[in-house]
Scaffold this active site. Structure first.
Site, PDB file in Angstrom:
ATOM      1  CG  HIS A   1      -4.529  -9.209  10.244  1.00 21.56           C
ATOM      2  ND1 HIS A   1      -5.016  -7.822  11.554  1.00 21.56           N
ATOM      3  CD2 HIS A   1      -3.331  -9.050   9.515  1.00 21.56           C
ATOM      4  CE1 HIS A   1      -4.034  -7.018  10.643  1.00 21.56           C
ATOM      5  NE2 HIS A   1      -3.027  -7.545   9.906  1.00 21.56           N
TER       6      HIS A   1
ATOM      7  CE  LYS B   1      -2.830  -1.235   4.258  1.00 18.21           C
ATOM      8  NZ  LYS B   1      -1.813  -2.270   3.851  1.00 18.21           N
TER       9      LYS B   1
ATOM     10  CE  LYS C   1       2.493  -7.442   5.212  1.00 24.24           C
ATOM     11  NZ  LYS C   1       1.581  -7.975   5.565  1.00 24.24           N
TER      12      LYS C   1
HETATM   13 MG   LIG Z   1      -2.032  -8.846   5.912  1.00 22.28          MG
END
Ligand SMILES: [Mg+2]
Length: 396
Positions: A328, A48, A197
């Site tokens: 999460h 992001k 990521k």
């Molecule tokens: Mg995640």
């Protein structure tokens, strides 16, 4: 058919359920709310940030809730916010907290509804539910402590340890060399899976990093990737097909968090399991994923969905669909909730929160050991108190 000559019978609203009856066992004496900021050792970036949607993360805001009762019991709960939202959580919680004073702390579901109705004007998601979450989690901690049980045992455990994977070394702000070092450190400490990521503007950069990391990891533990919602449907499908031979444990957040149909199509198309759900902010939002068969791994976050009460409702539905669970963040809460889930789950190991709590979670042979202490098994450190910027008490 409606007959205007007939007198209408007025609807009778249910009278029960808005106050504890004769079975009241205890009463909430005080609620203390605190807003604290946990600084991170270095700024953190996921996809992001690289796509320009967010700035690097430098701190996490925490809303702590501490409750005491007339019978001398106490609990601790928390909710959190990354980037914006901390002061909003705290402000909303302060507006509704006095609804708990005098109530029976055992009535978790009724009190969740009462807090929700108190702020119904601003909705049943986002800040409204996340402010309730700190109080709801606190009430569950208190209930388990009263019973003298770890929270997992109170809920009904399936296991006393949960497979755990590590994310904190695999951010896009880290070089491949740094990720390799972080992987070695994680595996040496007993972590059982590694997530890195992806989701960079050029997917081929991801592929080259992934190639270097899978070579280094050499199949020692399962590997997951997380795109943090930064692909469109076409990019996600192309990437997913490219990495099928890697036998990834899952691809996380390939698409926009609210694209249930897109995730469902991807899950049907790819052999690699699909995971998402961390950004959803209510049980109802998770129901959309579950109804659509959108995921193989569902990833609710108890503080984000409004606490343990809505989290358990999500689990009931997801279990019936034979989905697996990978909550999460907030491992201090989720290790208990994952231990109580039917189908073999994962828990996400993040060491960021360690300075907040006096107790450490034990990792062994790829699994996180569920603490045997009553409740969540967490107490706040002096450091967490020092990072507190605002606090307010109700009742007492
Ligand atoms: Mg995640």
């Amino acid at each position: 058919m409606f007959n205007p000559d007939k007198r209408l019978i007025p609807a009778q609203p249910p009278k029960a359920g808005f106050a504890a009856g004769p079975s009241k066992l205890d009463a909430i004496r005080s609620v203390t709310l605190s807003l604290a900021y946990l600084p991170l050792a270095r700024p953190i970036s996921d996809a992001k940030v690289l796509t320009g949607r967010q700035k690097p993360l430098t701190q996490v805001a925490f809303l702590f809730c501490e409750i005491t009762t007339e019978a001398g019991h106490s609990g601790l709960g928390f909710s959190y916010s990354k980037r914006a939202g901390g002061p909003g959580l705290y402000a909303h919680a302060c507006e509704i907290a006095d609804n708990l004073i005098g109530e029976d702390p055992n009535d978790n579901a009724r009190l969740w509804d009462k807090l929700c109705w108190a702020g119904a004007s601003v909705g049943r998601s986002g800040i409204a539910t996340q402010a309730i979450a700190a109080m709801d989690i606190c009430l569950w901690d208190l209930k388990a402590k009263r019973a003298g049980l770890p929270l997992s045992k109170l809920l009904g455990a399936h296991r006393d340890s949960v497979a755990c994977y590590n994310t904190s070394g695999g951010f896009l702000s880290s070089s491949v060399e740094e990720i390799r070092d972080a992987i070695d450190h994680s595996l040496a400490s007993g972590i059982g899976g590694i997530k890195i990521k992806v989701g960079q503007p050029d997917p081929m950069v991801d592929i080259r990093r992934l190639d270097a990391i899978t070579t280094h990891l050499d199949g020692r533990v399962p590997l997951m990737v997380d795109a943090n919602q930064q692909w469109d449907r076409t990019t996600a499908l192309r990437f997913g097909r490219l990495v099928e031979p890697l036998n990834l444990e899952w691809i996380e957040e390939p698409l926009d968090a609210y694209d249930a149909e897109g995730h469902a199509a991807l899950a049907r198309e790819l052999a690699t399991p699909i995971a998402t759900g961390e950004m959803l902010a209510s049980a109802e939002e998770h129901m959309a994923l579950i109804r659509a068969d959108a995921v193989d791994f569902i990833q609710p976050d108890a503080p984000r969905v409004g606490g343990i009460t809505p989290f358990m409702r999500i689990c009931t539905q997801a279990e019936a669909k034979r989905m697996r669970l990978a909550p999460h963040f907030a491992m201090e809460i989720h290790v208990h909730l994952a231990a109580a889930y039917a189908h073999e789950p994962w828990v996400e190991h993040f060491d960021w929160l360690a300075p907040l709590f006096n107790e450490e979670l034990e990792i062994k042979d790829g699994r996180m050991i569920v603490p045997g202490r009553p409740g969540l098994g967490c107490s706040l450190t002096g450091q967490a108190r020092d990072w507190t910027v605002e606090t307010k008490s109700f009742g007492g």
